[in-house]
Design an enzyme around this catalytic site. Structure first.
Site, PDB file in Angstrom:
ATOM      1  N   PHE A  17       0.815  -1.219   0.000  1.00 42.85           N
ATOM      2  CA  PHE A  17       0.000   0.000   0.000  1.00 42.85           C
ATOM      3  C   PHE A  17       0.847   1.268   0.000  1.00 42.85           C
ATOM      4  CE2 PHE A  17      -2.000   2.817   3.435  1.00 42.85           C
ATOM      5  CZ  PHE A  17      -2.576   3.683   2.528  1.00 42.85           C
ATOM      6  N   LEU A  85      10.428  -0.392   3.699  1.00 44.20           N
ATOM      7  CA  LEU A  85       9.031  -0.524   4.123  1.00 44.20           C
ATOM      8  C   LEU A  85       8.577  -1.973   4.239  1.00 44.20           C
ATOM      9  CD1 LEU A  85       9.231   2.344   2.425  1.00 44.20           C
ATOM     10  CD2 LEU A  85       6.762   2.298   2.690  1.00 44.20           C
ATOM     11  N   TYR A 153       2.954  -8.012  16.749  1.00 41.60           N
ATOM     12  CA  TYR A 153       3.340  -7.090  15.686  1.00 41.60           C
ATOM     13  C   TYR A 153       4.096  -5.895  16.247  1.00 41.60           C
ATOM     14  CZ  TYR A 153       2.914  -3.113  12.527  1.00 41.60           C
ATOM     15  OH  TYR A 153       3.196  -1.998  11.771  1.00 41.60           O
ATOM     16  N   LYS A 157       8.071  -4.650  15.736  1.00 46.10           N
ATOM     17  CA  LYS A 157       8.459  -3.341  15.204  1.00 46.10           C
ATOM     18  C   LYS A 157       9.319  -2.571  16.207  1.00 46.10           C
ATOM     19  CE  LYS A 157       7.538  -1.789  11.752  1.00 46.10           C
ATOM     20  NZ  LYS A 157       8.284  -1.865  10.465  1.00 46.10           N
TER      21      LYS A 157
END
Length: 333
Positions: A17, A85, A153, A157
């Site tokens: 995206f 990304l 998640y 990160k």
């Protein structure tokens, strides 16, 4: 650093995206872009399929996987700037398969940094997420806010951000951490709340199925997020910095539904489904960005307000050829 024209940029996660939108934004600056898409047997380029029949001369598309260190060495050769990304991003799926988030988000980031170091890349822009902050302890959230691992998640990160910064501290890798808040816009995954709402309404649903309606989010239109990345690439003397990108405003999910329905000219009822609700301690209840550092260092601001960005997003999703790619009847983690 000067403008990006004629610089050779690598975008990992370019099939996704934000990555695909960033790739297009970089091409418009005149940069040469090497776009990494995840290897697959169908040879699909994801959202970069738009270039399948007419690939610009300044775009090179490569299939591969950041979990392979030797591949990353080859990928970063002759690159000036890396926009990293590539990541697994779905929070619900991280409850099911946390190990894959460790492999991709942490080990993959280490591979990219190590390869960039070996190949003397001029700058690495590493992508973080506002999810690392967890539920706000104070607002607006600045870069000094404590980090809270409220999902596998977000834990992956937090670790990948730390790994990236460690390469700056230990090896002087020229690196900046960009921490976007909730980016939205055309091409976003149906796992995200805005596409979930729009796609259900566009498919004629009168009852919209969602999770918890009370959390607030700071939504930033995708082209504004891309502009922040580009400004960070063009700005000198910011290596080692962590920089939030957000609009500086918040809205609850419940109010977001009403706003989208209003913009689409529909009246809807919201049904909360248990399977869409995060575990109690895992839900991030409030996110509101302090973007003063981005304003100061990058001269960054959001050019799209929420209504403008949502209108552009609704227009894209309302196109039948785009809408049919989203399975509004299925909830997928």
């Amino acid at each position: 650093m000067d403008k990006l024209e004629k610089h050779k940029c690598l975008v990992t996660g370019a099939d996704g995206f934000i990555g695909s939108n960033l790739t297009e934004s970089l091409l418009k600056t005149g940069a040469k872009v090497r776009a990494l898409v995840q290897y697959n047997s169908q040879n699909s380029w994801g959202w970069l399929e738009v270039y399948a029949n007419d690939q610009p001369d300044n775009l090179e598309i490569i299939s591969g996987d950041i979990r392979d260190l030797n591949f990353c060495y080859e990928l970063t050769k002759d690159i000036d700037i890396v926009f990293h990304l590539a990541a697994l991003i779905a929070i619900p799926y991280s409850y099911h398969s946390p190990g894959s988030y460790i492999d991709t988000n942490i080990s993959g980031t280490s591979n990219i940094c190590l390869a960039a170091l070996k190949n003397k890349v001029s700058k690495v822009l590493h992508t973080s997420t506002s999810e690392v902050y967890g539920t706000a302890q104070y607002v607006p959230i600045d870069e000094k806010h404590p980090l809270q691992a409220q999902s596998p998640y977000s834990a992956s990160k937090i670790a990948s951000d730390a790994m990236a910064i460690s390469y700056f501290n230990a090896f002087e890798l020229p690196l900046v951490v960009i921490r976007p808040f909730n980016t939205y816009g055309p091409r976003q995954s149906a796992r995200a709340v805005i596409p979930t709402i729009i796609s259900q309404i566009a498919n004629g649903k009168k009852e919209i199925k969602l999770g918890d309606l009370s959390p607030t989010r700071d939504f930033n239109y995708v082209l504004d997020t891309c502009e922040g990345f580009i400004k960070a690439a063009e700005t000198s003397n910011i290596n080692g910095e962590i920089i939030n990108l957000g609009s500086g405003s918040e809205i609850s999910i419940g109010d977001l539904v009403l706003l989208i329905a209003e913009l689409m000219g529909k009246t809807v009822k919201v049904v909360s489904e248990q399977e869409r609700i995060r575990p109690e301690k895992s839900e991030v209840h409030r996110l509101l960005c302090d973007n003063s550092k981005a304003k100061k260092l990058l001269n960054f601001k959001s050019n799209y307000n929420l209504k403008e960005g949502l209108s552009e997003t609704i227009k894209w999703f309302s196109d039948d050829k785009n809408l049919k790619m989203y399975k509004a009847n299925i909830y997928n983690v």
